[in-house]
Design a protein around this motif. Structure first.
Motif, PDB file in Angstrom:
ATOM      1  N   VAL A  27      -6.157   4.788  -4.853  1.00  0.00           N
ATOM      2  CA  VAL A  27      -5.863   3.362  -4.771  1.00  0.00           C
ATOM      3  C   VAL A  27      -5.144   3.102  -3.453  1.00  0.00           C
ATOM      4  O   VAL A  27      -4.459   3.984  -2.912  1.00  0.00           O
ATOM      5  N   CYS A  39     -12.192   2.406  -2.563  1.00  0.00           N
ATOM      6  CA  CYS A  39     -11.199   2.605  -3.616  1.00  0.00           C
ATOM      7  C   CYS A  39     -10.647   1.248  -4.044  1.00  0.00           C
ATOM      8  O   CYS A  39     -10.730   0.269  -3.293  1.00  0.00           O
ATOM      9  N   PRO A  40     -10.098   1.171  -5.257  1.00  0.00           N
ATOM     10  CA  PRO A  40      -9.442  -0.074  -5.656  1.00  0.00           C
ATOM     11  C   PRO A  40      -8.224  -0.327  -4.780  1.00  0.00           C
ATOM     12  O   PRO A  40      -7.660   0.609  -4.190  1.00  0.00           O
ATOM     13  N   VAL A  94      -4.638  -3.140  -4.028  1.00  0.00           N
ATOM     14  CA  VAL A  94      -3.733  -4.208  -4.457  1.00  0.00           C
ATOM     15  C   VAL A  94      -3.046  -4.779  -3.228  1.00  0.00           C
ATOM     16  O   VAL A  94      -2.611  -4.020  -2.350  1.00  0.00           O
ATOM     17  N   SER A 110      -1.534  -8.835  -6.545  1.00  0.00           N
ATOM     18  CA  SER A 110      -0.549  -8.275  -7.468  1.00  0.00           C
ATOM     19  C   SER A 110      -0.159  -9.261  -8.561  1.00  0.00           C
ATOM     20  O   SER A 110      -0.116 -10.473  -8.350  1.00  0.00           O
ATOM     21  N   THR A 123       1.206  -3.103 -10.459  1.00  0.00           N
ATOM     22  CA  THR A 123      -0.207  -3.478 -10.522  1.00  0.00           C
ATOM     23  C   THR A 123      -1.097  -2.304 -10.105  1.00  0.00           C
ATOM     24  O   THR A 123      -2.142  -2.058 -10.714  1.00  0.00           O
ATOM     25  N   ALA A 124      -0.669  -1.564  -9.073  1.00  0.00           N
ATOM     26  CA  ALA A 124      -1.435  -0.383  -8.657  1.00  0.00           C
ATOM     27  C   ALA A 124      -1.451   0.668  -9.758  1.00  0.00           C
ATOM     28  O   ALA A 124      -2.480   1.299 -10.019  1.00  0.00           O
ATOM     29  N   LYS A 133      -1.286   0.111 -12.897  1.00  0.00           N
ATOM     30  CA  LYS A 133      -2.202  -0.390 -13.934  1.00  0.00           C
ATOM     31  C   LYS A 133      -3.652  -0.040 -13.582  1.00  0.00           C
ATOM     32  O   LYS A 133      -4.441   0.367 -14.459  1.00  0.00           O
ATOM     33  N   LEU A 134      -4.006  -0.168 -12.289  1.00  0.00           N
ATOM     34  CA  LEU A 134      -5.360   0.183 -11.861  1.00  0.00           C
ATOM     35  C   LEU A 134      -5.642   1.672 -12.062  1.00  0.00           C
ATOM     36  O   LEU A 134      -6.785   2.082 -12.260  1.00  0.00           O
TER      37      LEU A 134
END
Length: 403
Positions: A154, A186-187, A189, A210, A250-251, A253-254
């Motif tokens: 991430v 990659c995902p 935030v 976020s 938030t990261a 959570k991903l």
């Protein structure tokens, strides 16, 4: 920092930095591509990177993960840049820097000090059995040596403001494109501190905004805030910390992490040299590595708010590529006494120039021959040392001896 190779690496820094990832990639390949063994969380941003790395590290530890953390620059010791499960080790630094040094010296295109340091981080974390590696960019992102990693779990972008314009460009859009360069399949935030006018650059690469923070309540020992419906607490000081924490949450959570472990990780995170308060002999000292205009927002808010009624002294030094006029403009009204110092760095701005700029804003100021001398002659209830991380170590050691 008594070890031979560590000293050699530090001595090489005067050779400067080179943009680009080619040398670091070649060095990593020569070391067996250790980055491929890690789940990399890559953090870029004009400000807030170190805080986001600290939150992510402690979240992962609270979730029972093995994690390496690489941040720059050091504040109080070289080895603090390399953490394995939150702990630094001079012995590990020497071991892996030695391995990197041997490989780098055999290359035709010799890697810089920072490129060697970065390769040592990936090698150390892989060899020490870390599952995750939290990696902080030094400058920009796209061409920063940390971006030599082949893959990421991430990416996180904490903020975008005008900084390092000679290298990154003179507009927010140009700088944002450099930061966005760490998003590689990659995902990602972006913090709510990222200006709205450049968010589209990150959204086009799949980044998400976020969560939160909301319902922010600052207290004496830290700040409460809500993120993703969960009430959280951070003991790290400053008005931007809830936003840095929210980006990390938030990261996480991903990556599949949430719940009480994340909340506990955020609450346990701490970071030296960011609005760090030390009380000694009836006086409050604040050590802050703020170095560009945006990074002074939390410090000036604190000095004008909570400590606005107290007599304040600012001890200021900076490096030669900093926007000193704008920074000192931010500090106007935050101090009754100002002392200029020249940092001990090959990148330092000349002390007389710092003094001249301080006098232009504050009317009067004096130049001290060292941070220790500045502290010795400081008056007031609150003494602030700021402008660059490079002057904080001397300040900390001077204060500690007098506690």
């Amino acid at each position: 920092m008594n070890d031979c190779v560590t000293k050699q690496i530090v001595g090489m820094r005067s050779g400067g930095m080179k943009f680009g990832t080619e040398r670091t990639r070649a060095l990593l390949d020569a070391l067996g591509s250790p980055d491929d063994k890690l789940k990399i969380i890559h953090v870029a941003g004009s400000n807030g990177k170190g805080s986001a790395c600290a939150y992510l590290t402690h979240i992962l530890l609270a979730c029972g993960k093995t994690v390496g953390t690489y941040t720059t620059p050091e504040v109080f010791s070289f080895e603090e840049q390399y953490l394995v499960n939150g702990k630094a080790s001079a012995e590990l630094c020497e071991k892996y820097l030695s391995a990197v040094q041997r490989a780098a010296d055999n290359m035709d295109d010799k890697p810089t000090a920072y490129e060697r340091q970065t390769a040592a981080a990936y090698l150390m974390f892989a060899e020490e059995g870390c599952e995750y590696a939290v990696i902080e960019c030094c400058m920009g992102g796209l061409l920063d040596t940390t971006n030599a990693a082949n893959k990421k779990a991430v990416a996180v972008i904490t903020s975008v403001s005008l900084e390092h314009t000679a290298w990154l460009g003179g507009t927010l859009e140009e700088i944002a494109r450099h930061k966005a360069g760490i998003i590689k399949d990659c995902p990602a935030v972006i913090s709510r501190c990222v200006p709205e006018e450049v968010r589209g650059i990150f959204y086009s690469l799949g980044a998400v905004l976020s969560d939160g923070p909301t319902d922010i309540e600052e207290g004496e020992n830290g700040t409460f805030f809500t993120c993703g419906g969960v009430r959280c607490f951070t003991r790290m000081k400053g008005c931007r910390q809830p936003f840095n924490a929210a980006a990390a949450i938030t990261a996480a959570k991903l990556l599949g992490f949430g719940g009480e472990e994340v909340k506990r990780g955020v609450a346990s995170a701490e970071l030296a040299g960011r609005l760090q308060e030390i009380r000694a002999r009836g006086r409050l000292y604040i050590l802050d590595g703020a170095h560009n205009p945006e990074s002074f927002i939390p410090l000036t808010a604190l000095l004008k708010g909570k400590y606005g009624a107290m007599r304040r002294t600012v001890i200021y030094g900076c490096l030669n590529d900093k926007d000193i006029k704008t920074v000192l403009g931010e500090l106007e009204g935050c101090a009754e006494s100002v002392v200029a110092v020249q940092p001990e760095s090959y990148r330092a701005m000349d002390g007389q120039k710092i003094l001249s700029e301080c006098r232009a804003v504050f009317g009067k100021a004096r130049l001290a021959p060292s941070v220790g001398d500045a502290l010795k002659g400081a008056d007031g209830d609150v003494v602030v040392v700021c402008g660059t991380f490079t002057i904080l170590k001397e300040a900390y050691e001077w204060i500690e001896k007098r506690q």
